[in-house]
Each structure stands twice: as structure tokens, then as C-alpha cells.
Design a protein around this motif. Structure first.
Motif, PDB file in Angstrom:
ATOM      1  N   THR A 167       0.831  -1.208   0.000  1.00 32.58           N
ATOM      2  CA  THR A 167       0.000   0.000   0.000  1.00 32.58           C
ATOM      3  C   THR A 167       0.862   1.253   0.000  1.00 32.58           C
ATOM      4  OG1 THR A 167      -1.811  -1.163   1.088  1.00 32.58           O
ATOM      5  CG2 THR A 167      -1.812   1.251   1.245  1.00 32.58           C
ATOM      6  N   LEU A 168       1.878   1.300   0.859  1.00 29.49           N
ATOM      7  CA  LEU A 168       2.742   2.482   0.897  1.00 29.49           C
ATOM      8  C   LEU A 168       3.547   2.636  -0.391  1.00 29.49           C
ATOM      9  CD1 LEU A 168       3.815   2.509   4.628  1.00 29.49           C
ATOM     10  CD2 LEU A 168       2.294   4.089   3.456  1.00 29.49           C
ATOM     11  N   MET A 169       4.008   1.523  -0.933  1.00 28.54           N
ATOM     12  CA  MET A 169       4.711   1.554  -2.215  1.00 28.54           C
ATOM     13  C   MET A 169       3.804   2.125  -3.300  1.00 28.54           C
ATOM     14  SD  MET A 169       5.927  -1.786  -4.330  1.00 28.54           S
ATOM     15  CE  MET A 169       6.551  -1.674  -5.992  1.00 28.54           C
ATOM     16  N   THR A 170       2.562   1.669  -3.329  1.00 33.76           N
ATOM     17  CA  THR A 170       1.624   2.093  -4.358  1.00 33.76           C
ATOM     18  C   THR A 170       1.257   3.567  -4.190  1.00 33.76           C
ATOM     19  OG1 THR A 170       0.783  -0.164  -4.434  1.00 33.76           O
ATOM     20  CG2 THR A 170      -0.571   1.521  -5.489  1.00 33.76           C
ATOM     21  N   LEU A 171       1.119   4.028  -2.953  1.00 33.67           N
ATOM     22  CA  LEU A 171       0.863   5.451  -2.723  1.00 33.67           C
ATOM     23  C   LEU A 171       2.023   6.300  -3.227  1.00 33.67           C
ATOM     24  CD1 LEU A 171      -0.753   5.324   0.843  1.00 33.67           C
ATOM     25  CD2 LEU A 171      -1.890   5.923  -1.322  1.00 33.67           C
ATOM     26  N   TYR A 172       3.236   5.829  -2.999  1.00 35.80           N
ATOM     27  CA  TYR A 172       4.411   6.528  -3.542  1.00 35.80           C
ATOM     28  C   TYR A 172       4.358   6.548  -5.070  1.00 35.80           C
ATOM     29  CZ  TYR A 172       9.178   7.411  -5.024  1.00 35.80           C
ATOM     30  OH  TYR A 172      10.282   7.920  -5.664  1.00 35.80           O
ATOM     31  N   SER A 173       3.994   5.426  -5.673  1.00 34.12           N
ATOM     32  CA  SER A 173       3.905   5.364  -7.137  1.00 34.12           C
ATOM     33  C   SER A 173       2.842   6.321  -7.671  1.00 34.12           C
ATOM     34  CB  SER A 173       3.602   3.932  -7.591  1.00 34.12           C
ATOM     35  OG  SER A 173       4.649   3.069  -7.236  1.00 34.12           O
ATOM     36  N   TYR A 174       1.704   6.408  -6.992  1.00 32.91           N
ATOM     37  CA  TYR A 174       0.664   7.374  -7.383  1.00 32.91           C
ATOM     38  C   TYR A 174       1.211   8.800  -7.337  1.00 32.91           C
ATOM     39  CZ  TYR A 174      -3.704   4.732  -7.839  1.00 32.91           C
ATOM     40  OH  TYR A 174      -4.711   3.914  -8.281  1.00 32.91           O
ATOM     41  N   ARG A 175       1.899   9.121  -6.255  1.00 37.83           N
ATOM     42  CA  ARG A 175       2.440  10.480  -6.088  1.00 37.83           C
ATOM     43  C   ARG A 175       3.452  10.804  -7.183  1.00 37.83           C
ATOM     44  NH1 ARG A 175       1.928  15.383  -5.274  1.00 37.83           N
ATOM     45  NH2 ARG A 175       3.402  16.430  -3.934  1.00 37.83           N
ATOM     46  N   LYS A 176       4.355   9.878  -7.451  1.00 37.43           N
ATOM     47  CA  LYS A 176       5.360  10.094  -8.504  1.00 37.43           C
ATOM     48  C   LYS A 176       4.701  10.198  -9.875  1.00 37.43           C
ATOM     49  CE  LYS A 176       9.537  10.222  -8.534  1.00 37.43           C
ATOM     50  NZ  LYS A 176      10.374  11.408  -8.627  1.00 37.43           N
ATOM     51  N   ALA A 177       3.690   9.386 -10.117  1.00 32.96           N
ATOM     52  CA  ALA A 177       2.975   9.432 -11.399  1.00 32.96           C
ATOM     53  C   ALA A 177       2.349  10.808 -11.606  1.00 32.96           C
ATOM     54  CB  ALA A 177       1.904   8.341 -11.451  1.00 32.96           C
ATOM     55  N   GLN A 178       1.764  11.359 -10.551  1.00 32.85           N
ATOM     56  CA  GLN A 178       1.184  12.701 -10.640  1.00 32.85           C
ATOM     57  C   GLN A 178       2.251  13.740 -10.935  1.00 32.85           C
ATOM     58  OE1 GLN A 178      -0.774  13.134  -6.818  1.00 32.85           O
ATOM     59  NE2 GLN A 178      -2.775  13.191  -7.843  1.00 32.85           N
ATOM     60  N   ARG A 179       3.346  13.667 -10.224  1.00 30.04           N
ATOM     61  CA  ARG A 179       4.417  14.664 -10.382  1.00 30.04           C
ATOM     62  C   ARG A 179       5.079  14.578 -11.749  1.00 30.04           C
ATOM     63  NH1 ARG A 179       7.982  15.045  -5.074  1.00 30.04           N
ATOM     64  NH2 ARG A 179       7.824  17.295  -5.313  1.00 30.04           N
ATOM     65  N   GLU A 180       5.254  13.362 -12.256  1.00 28.69           N
ATOM     66  CA  GLU A 180       5.943  13.156 -13.533  1.00 28.69           C
ATOM     67  C   GLU A 180       4.980  13.155 -14.717  1.00 28.69           C
ATOM     68  OE1 GLU A 180       9.338  12.781 -13.851  1.00 28.69           O
ATOM     69  OE2 GLU A 180       9.581  13.038 -11.687  1.00 28.69           O
ATOM     70  N   ASN A 181       3.676  13.153 -14.418  1.00 25.00           N
ATOM     71  CA  ASN A 181       2.643  13.093 -15.458  1.00 25.00           C
ATOM     72  C   ASN A 181       2.873  11.900 -16.404  1.00 25.00           C
ATOM     73  OD1 ASN A 181       0.270  13.944 -16.639  1.00 25.00           O
ATOM     74  ND2 ASN A 181       1.300  15.284 -18.094  1.00 25.00           N
ATOM     75  N   SER A 182       3.111  10.742 -15.779  1.00 30.61           N
ATOM     76  CA  SER A 182       3.332   9.503 -16.509  1.00 30.61           C
ATOM     77  C   SER A 182       2.745   8.364 -15.687  1.00 30.61           C
ATOM     78  CB  SER A 182       4.826   9.284 -16.740  1.00 30.61           C
ATOM     79  OG  SER A 182       5.073   8.203 -17.600  1.00 30.61           O
ATOM     80  N   GLU A 183       2.407   7.260 -16.328  1.00 32.16           N
ATOM     81  CA  GLU A 183       1.803   6.138 -15.614  1.00 32.16           C
ATOM     82  C   GLU A 183       2.878   5.297 -14.939  1.00 32.16           C
ATOM     83  OE1 GLU A 183      -0.385   4.596 -13.595  1.00 32.16           O
ATOM     84  OE2 GLU A 183      -1.753   5.318 -15.156  1.00 32.16           O
ATOM     85  N   PHE A 184       2.867   5.318 -13.593  1.00 34.38           N
ATOM     86  CA  PHE A 184       3.824   4.558 -12.800  1.00 34.38           C
ATOM     87  C   PHE A 184       3.151   3.573 -11.850  1.00 34.38           C
ATOM     88  CE2 PHE A 184       7.021   8.341 -12.770  1.00 34.38           C
ATOM     89  CZ  PHE A 184       7.403   8.046 -14.066  1.00 34.38           C
ATOM     90  N   VAL A 185       1.852   3.593 -11.751  1.00 36.33           N
ATOM     91  CA  VAL A 185       1.149   2.799 -10.743  1.00 36.33           C
ATOM     92  C   VAL A 185       1.094   1.342 -11.198  1.00 36.33           C
ATOM     93  CG1 VAL A 185      -0.959   2.574  -9.384  1.00 36.33           C
ATOM     94  CG2 VAL A 185      -0.152   4.849 -10.090  1.00 36.33           C
ATOM     95  N   GLU A 186       1.757   0.485 -10.442  1.00 36.06           N
ATOM     96  CA  GLU A 186       1.960  -0.898 -10.839  1.00 36.06           C
ATOM     97  C   GLU A 186       0.663  -1.652 -11.143  1.00 36.06           C
ATOM     98  OE1 GLU A 186       3.332   0.554  -8.112  1.00 36.06           O
ATOM     99  OE2 GLU A 186       5.433   0.698  -8.704  1.00 36.06           O
ATOM    100  N   PRO A 187      -0.367  -1.599 -10.281  1.00 35.72           N
ATOM    101  CA  PRO A 187      -1.597  -2.339 -10.599  1.00 35.72           C
ATOM    102  C   PRO A 187      -2.273  -1.837 -11.878  1.00 35.72           C
ATOM    103  CG  PRO A 187      -1.622  -1.613  -8.312  1.00 35.72           C
ATOM    104  CD  PRO A 187      -0.432  -1.003  -8.946  1.00 35.72           C
TER     105      PRO A 187
END
Length: 158
Positions: A16-36
Motif C-alpha cells: 500500500t505504501l509503495m503504491t501510494l508513492y507510485s501514485y504520487r510520482k505518477a502525478q508529479r511526472e505526469n506519466s503512468e507509474f502505478v503498478e496495478p
């Protein structure tokens, strides 16, 4: 609490924490990073899998299942070598997990006929850090559950 229960709880917290980090980075980078989400896109774009309904949970189920597999592997390592985890040991395990994740995703993207689009270099960088976050939180959660159980056991068996 059984070992498998502690492994599952630790995996859910870490994933869950990993995925929340991925969501945050995806927003900042404007790219799809969310593993699921990426797993779902791989499934949806595959010619070799049956069509799935919209908003299916396959990516989420796979992501959390893989997290459980990683924590089970950590548990095995913990039993053999990590009796007292230190920051350095956790960083090494997180880095190894990150490298495994990067290699796996590179293979998935390379073997897929129509892989999802994203900034691959930025994705792999965030994936590496996400795995360190996963490892640290999953190991800390497992250790906390184990410590709580031991202190309860001592208290009730005096």
C-alpha cells in the motif's frame, strides 16, 4: 498470530505504501507509474488473454499477491541471515527487490505485443525507490507484529 498472517499484513502495509508513492510520482511526472494500473493495461492489451470487464481487479490482486511473495521471501532470508535487521540490511534487501522489479518489468514490457506507454527511465527510477519503501515498511511491520506477539506472550506466561 500465525506467521502467514504476519506476512500478509506486512505485505499489505508495504504494498500500500509503495503504491501510494507510485501514485504520487505518477502525478508529479505526469506519466503512468502505478503498478496495478500497468498490470491491468498489460492484461487488457494482451492478445493471448480473454477480454476482461472494465475496471477489473486483476492488476490489484496480482500486485498484492506479488507483495506477499516478496515478504515471504524476506521471512526466509530473515530466518537465515537477518536476525537483527539494520538500516544497511534493509537498504540492501530493498535495492535487490528494486532490481528484481526493474528486470521483471523490462521483461514484461519487452515481451508484450502492445505494452502501456510511460517514461520508462523515470518509471524504473521510481520503481527502485518504491521497492525500498516497500521493503522497509513491510519488514518494520512484520518486526512490530512479531515484537507485539512476543511481549504479549511473555506477559501472559509469567
Amino acid at each position: 498470530m500465525k506467521t502467514i498472517e504476519k506476512i500478509i499484513i506486512a505485505a499489505v502495509v508495504g504494498t500500500t505504501l509503495m503504491t501510494l508513492y507510485s501514485y504520487r510520482k505518477a502525478q508529479r511526472e505526469n506519466s503512468e507509474f502505478v503498478e496495478p494500473v500497468l498490470i491491468n493495461k498489460l492484461v487488457d492489451n494482451s492478445k493471448h488473454l480473454p477480454d476482461m470487464p472494465v475496471n477489473h481487479p486483476i492488476g490489484w490482486l496480482m500486485h498484492y499477491s506479488i507483495g506477499i511473495g516478496f515478504v515471504a521471501a524476506y521471512w526466509l532470508i530473515w530466518q537465515k541471515a537477518l536476525h537483527k535487521p539494520t538500516f544497511l540490511k534493509i537498504a540492501i534487501i530493498g535495492s535487490a527487490s528494486g532490481l528484481i522489479g526493474i528486470v521483471t518489468w523490462k521483461l514484461l514490457f519487452a515481451q508484450h505485443d502492445n505494452p502501456p506507454k510511460n517514461d520508462r527511465e523515470a518509471y524504473y527510477q521510481q520503481l527502485f525507490i518504491a521497492h525500498i519503501i516497500f521493503s522497509a515498511t513491510a519488514l518494520a511491520t512484520y518486526k512490530r507484529l512479531d515484537d507485539m506477539e512476543r511481549s504479549s506472550f511473555k506477559r501472559y506466561n509469567r
